[in-house]
Design an enzyme around this catalytic site. Structure first.
Site, PDB file in Angstrom:
ATOM      1  N   CYS A 123      -2.691  -6.786  11.421  1.00 23.55           N
ATOM      2  CA  CYS A 123      -3.646  -7.740  10.740  1.00 23.55           C
ATOM      3  C   CYS A 123      -4.495  -8.356  12.356  1.00 23.55           C
ATOM      4  O   CYS A 123      -5.642  -8.544  11.967  1.00 23.55           O
ATOM      5  CB  CYS A 123      -2.947  -8.986  10.389  1.00 23.55           C
ATOM      6  SG  CYS A 123      -1.496  -8.684   9.286  1.00 23.55           S
ATOM      7  N   ARG A 152       8.952  -1.702  14.355  1.00 18.50           N
ATOM      8  CA  ARG A 152       9.796  -3.102  13.898  1.00 18.50           C
ATOM      9  C   ARG A 152      11.408  -2.514  14.090  1.00 18.50           C
ATOM     10  O   ARG A 152      11.946  -1.725  14.043  1.00 18.50           O
ATOM     11  CB  ARG A 152       9.725  -3.493  12.558  1.00 18.50           C
ATOM     12  CG  ARG A 152       8.144  -3.907  11.984  1.00 18.50           C
ATOM     13  CD  ARG A 152       8.189  -4.057  10.643  1.00 18.50           C
ATOM     14  NE  ARG A 152       6.615  -4.246  10.438  1.00 18.50           N
ATOM     15  CZ  ARG A 152       6.021  -4.606   9.157  1.00 18.50           C
ATOM     16  NH1 ARG A 152       6.992  -4.641   8.132  1.00 18.50           N
ATOM     17  NH2 ARG A 152       4.908  -4.917   9.019  1.00 18.50           N
ATOM     18  N   GLN A 170       1.539   2.165   8.090  1.00 20.02           N
ATOM     19  CA  GLN A 170       1.249   1.401   6.816  1.00 20.02           C
ATOM     20  C   GLN A 170      -0.608   1.705   6.411  1.00 20.02           C
ATOM     21  O   GLN A 170      -1.164   1.807   7.428  1.00 20.02           O
ATOM     22  CB  GLN A 170       1.127  -0.002   7.105  1.00 20.02           C
ATOM     23  CG  GLN A 170       2.545  -0.657   7.169  1.00 20.02           C
ATOM     24  CD  GLN A 170       2.247  -2.168   7.394  1.00 20.02           C
ATOM     25  OE1 GLN A 170       1.547  -2.717   8.135  1.00 20.02           O
ATOM     26  NE2 GLN A 170       3.090  -3.059   6.761  1.00 20.02           N
ATOM     27  N   ASP A 172      -2.736  -0.171   5.680  1.00 24.25           N
ATOM     28  CA  ASP A 172      -3.310  -1.386   5.843  1.00 24.25           C
ATOM     29  C   ASP A 172      -4.823  -1.592   5.584  1.00 24.25           C
ATOM     30  O   ASP A 172      -5.587  -0.595   6.097  1.00 24.25           O
ATOM     31  CB  ASP A 172      -2.726  -1.684   7.270  1.00 24.25           C
ATOM     32  CG  ASP A 172      -2.051  -3.321   7.255  1.00 24.25           C
ATOM     33  OD1 ASP A 172      -2.352  -3.972   6.091  1.00 24.25           O
ATOM     34  OD2 ASP A 172      -1.666  -3.434   8.168  1.00 24.25           O
ATOM     35  N   HIS A 174      -7.709  -5.037   5.161  1.00 28.62           N
ATOM     36  CA  HIS A 174      -7.615  -6.514   5.001  1.00 28.62           C
ATOM     37  C   HIS A 174      -9.456  -6.485   4.315  1.00 28.62           C
ATOM     38  O   HIS A 174     -10.389  -5.944   4.943  1.00 28.62           O
ATOM     39  CB  HIS A 174      -7.914  -7.058   6.458  1.00 28.62           C
ATOM     40  CG  HIS A 174      -6.336  -7.041   6.740  1.00 28.62           C
ATOM     41  ND1 HIS A 174      -6.081  -6.075   7.705  1.00 28.62           N
ATOM     42  CD2 HIS A 174      -5.317  -7.883   6.790  1.00 28.62           C
ATOM     43  CE1 HIS A 174      -4.606  -6.140   7.869  1.00 28.62           C
ATOM     44  NE2 HIS A 174      -4.255  -7.390   7.421  1.00 28.62           N
ATOM     45  N   LYS A 254       0.350 -14.255  -3.743  1.00 26.06           N
ATOM     46  CA  LYS A 254       0.279 -12.797  -3.703  1.00 26.06           C
ATOM     47  C   LYS A 254       0.713 -12.101  -4.896  1.00 26.06           C
ATOM     48  O   LYS A 254       1.220 -12.485  -5.830  1.00 26.06           O
ATOM     49  CB  LYS A 254       1.239 -12.337  -2.510  1.00 26.06           C
ATOM     50  CG  LYS A 254       2.671 -12.558  -2.813  1.00 26.06           C
ATOM     51  CD  LYS A 254       3.792 -12.072  -1.683  1.00 26.06           C
ATOM     52  CE  LYS A 254       4.981 -12.159  -2.003  1.00 26.06           C
ATOM     53  NZ  LYS A 254       6.032 -11.512  -1.137  1.00 26.06           N
ATOM     54  N   HIS A 300      -4.902  -9.779   2.619  1.00 28.52           N
ATOM     55  CA  HIS A 300      -4.265  -8.280   3.081  1.00 28.52           C
ATOM     56  C   HIS A 300      -3.741  -7.584   1.698  1.00 28.52           C
ATOM     57  O   HIS A 300      -3.522  -8.155   0.683  1.00 28.52           O
ATOM     58  CB  HIS A 300      -2.892  -8.790   3.870  1.00 28.52           C
ATOM     59  CG  HIS A 300      -2.970  -9.762   4.772  1.00 28.52           C
ATOM     60  ND1 HIS A 300      -2.481  -9.568   6.183  1.00 28.52           N
ATOM     61  CD2 HIS A 300      -2.974 -11.099   4.736  1.00 28.52           C
ATOM     62  CE1 HIS A 300      -2.598 -10.601   6.892  1.00 28.52           C
ATOM     63  NE2 HIS A 300      -3.141 -11.401   6.151  1.00 28.52           N
TER      64      HIS A 300
END
Length: 425
Positions: A123, A152, A170, A172, A174, A254, A300
């Site tokens: 992000c 992680r 990911q 991912d 945005h 979400k 997100h």
């Protein structure tokens, strides 16, 4: 000494039999065993736990997934990004990860008297790309997407094949938009999610909408608008969903989507989250129609989630029997004797030049070559004997359709290409 004992109880014998069958089937489909049997991936202890090595066959499946993902996103108006795997630690202070997520982050590295951090999230990088220039309200919506690898820290006891790892990629993305664009953007994400998941055979979902928790950032008005927008998008889509009151993140409401596999198990993959926190932390703005600076809405979203985890789900969903379009090897050419080997290599060359993943396998008697191809779950086998060499043809056998008969090479290629295009077989 205490011993923990687990047990189950059932109303009748049929339920017990169904449960035992489910357990056996889940064991048969275990992605760790299939991944080893089909040589798809490994986790090498010499490199460390939770770090995935994609072998050639697994890597080609990943390549197909990624190519399909990129193509679909570009068609839906996303711009693709590549961003660094590390950044100065200050970036993670601004984002709040060092305060709220530190136990899941690796230790910092010192480089020329500055501290750097392996990224646990993508992000902040996407926000920095947004901040590189001043934006007008006319620019919105802005959609950026990345297949970004993150790291992680997970305890060794929690690691589990591809489902729980320490480094993963990911899918991912945005979206930066205006308040009155939230509903349309969420609906667009739902459509995109359905399109991508259907490509892999997932059509049954469990959908949850999580609302404002007790502790949250952002005023009541924006929470209400965002939550209503999420509900309206789901209603427009016609998906049934459950409301998880107070289950939202502190930074926004979400939608979470769980896919159902061939055994009826549910897997968390897709998520769509409205964020009122990071836009404030990074002080991102745009200029509205009155030439005043305003704060954009940030969304997100991930469709597949972790590529590693999704690949594990795919393996278990198909029990390693990937459909033709996704199979690492689509066709294996088998000579009756090695005297046909030269012609077999010609056939494979033609298949490859037409974008078909093919290989020759020889050195054993034909029945064993067929058994080995079956064990490796090759979708198509093309048998070549003296007759096939003389007639410039192959005799085709399908794992899913049985004997398909003898056909000319061009016909064989055309039938494969058509099946790939239609996502059949």
């Amino acid at each position: 000494m205490l011993q923990r004992i687990y047990g189950t109880a059932w109303e009748n014998e049929e339920q017990l039999k169904a449960y035992l069958h489910f357990k056996e089937e889940a064991k048969r489909r275990d992605h760790r065993r299939i991944g080893q049997d089909l040589d798809l991936f490994s986790i090498q202890e010499e490199a460390g736990g939770g770090l995935v090595f994609w072998h050639p066959k697994g890597a080609i499946v990943r390549h197909i997934i990624e190519d399909s993902w990129r193509k679909t996103h570009i068609e839906h108006g996303y711009d693709l990004l590549f961003t660094p795997h590390v950044a100065r630690a200050d970036l993670w202070k601004i984002s709040g990860h060092l305060d709220f997520y530190k136990e899941n982050m690796y230790d910092q590295m010192e480089i020329e008297d500055e501290l750097y951090q392996l990224r646990p999230m993508n992000c902040p990088y996407h926000i920095l790309v947004y901040k590189r220039k001043l934006h007008s309200y006319r620019d919105f919506p802005i959609r950026v997407a990345e297949l970004g690898t993150v790291y992680r820290y997970e305890l060794s006891g929690s690691l589990h094949g591809l489902f729980r790892v320490r480094g993963f990629t990911q899918d991912d993305a945005h979206i930066f938009c205006l308040e009155d664009q939230i509903k349309d953007e969420i609906r667009g994400v739902l459509d995109l999610t359905e399109e991508i998941l259907l490509q892999f055979g997932f059509s049954k979902y469990e959908v949850n909408l999580s609302t404002r928790p007790e502790k949250a950032v952002g005023d009541d008005d924006i929470w209400e608008k965002a939550t209503v927008a999420l509900k309206d998008a789901l209603d427009d889509k016609g998906w049934s969903y459950q409301i998880d009151e107070g289950g939202g993140a502190f930074y926004g409401p979400k939608i979470d989507l769980k896919i159902e596999d061939s055994l009826g198990r549910k897997w968390q993959c897709s998520t769509i989250q409205v964020d009122f926190n990071l836009p404030n932390r990074f002080d991102i703005t745009y200029v509205d129609s009155n030439s005043e600076k305003r704060r954009p809405i940030m969304i997100h979203r991930a469709v597949l989630g972790s590529l590693e985890r999704f690949f594990g789900v795919l393996i278990e969903h198909y029990a390693g029997d990937f459909p033709l379009w996704l199979a690492p090897i689509q066709a294996r050419v088998l000579p009756v004797t090695d005297t046909q080997l030269g012609y077999c290599n010609e056939v494979v060359g033609k298949l490859k030049s037409n974008g078909i993943r093919a290989e020759v396998c020889h050195g054993e008697r034909l029945p064993k070559l067929i058994r080995n191809a079956e064990k490796q779950k090759i979708p198509l086998m093309a048998v070549v004997g003296l007759k096939e060499v003389e007639t410039h043809s192959v005799t085709v056998r399908s794992r899913f359709g049985g004997e398909l008969g003898t056909m000319k090479i061009d016909e064989f290629i055309s039938s494969i290409q058509q099946a790939i295009k239609n996502r059949t077989l």
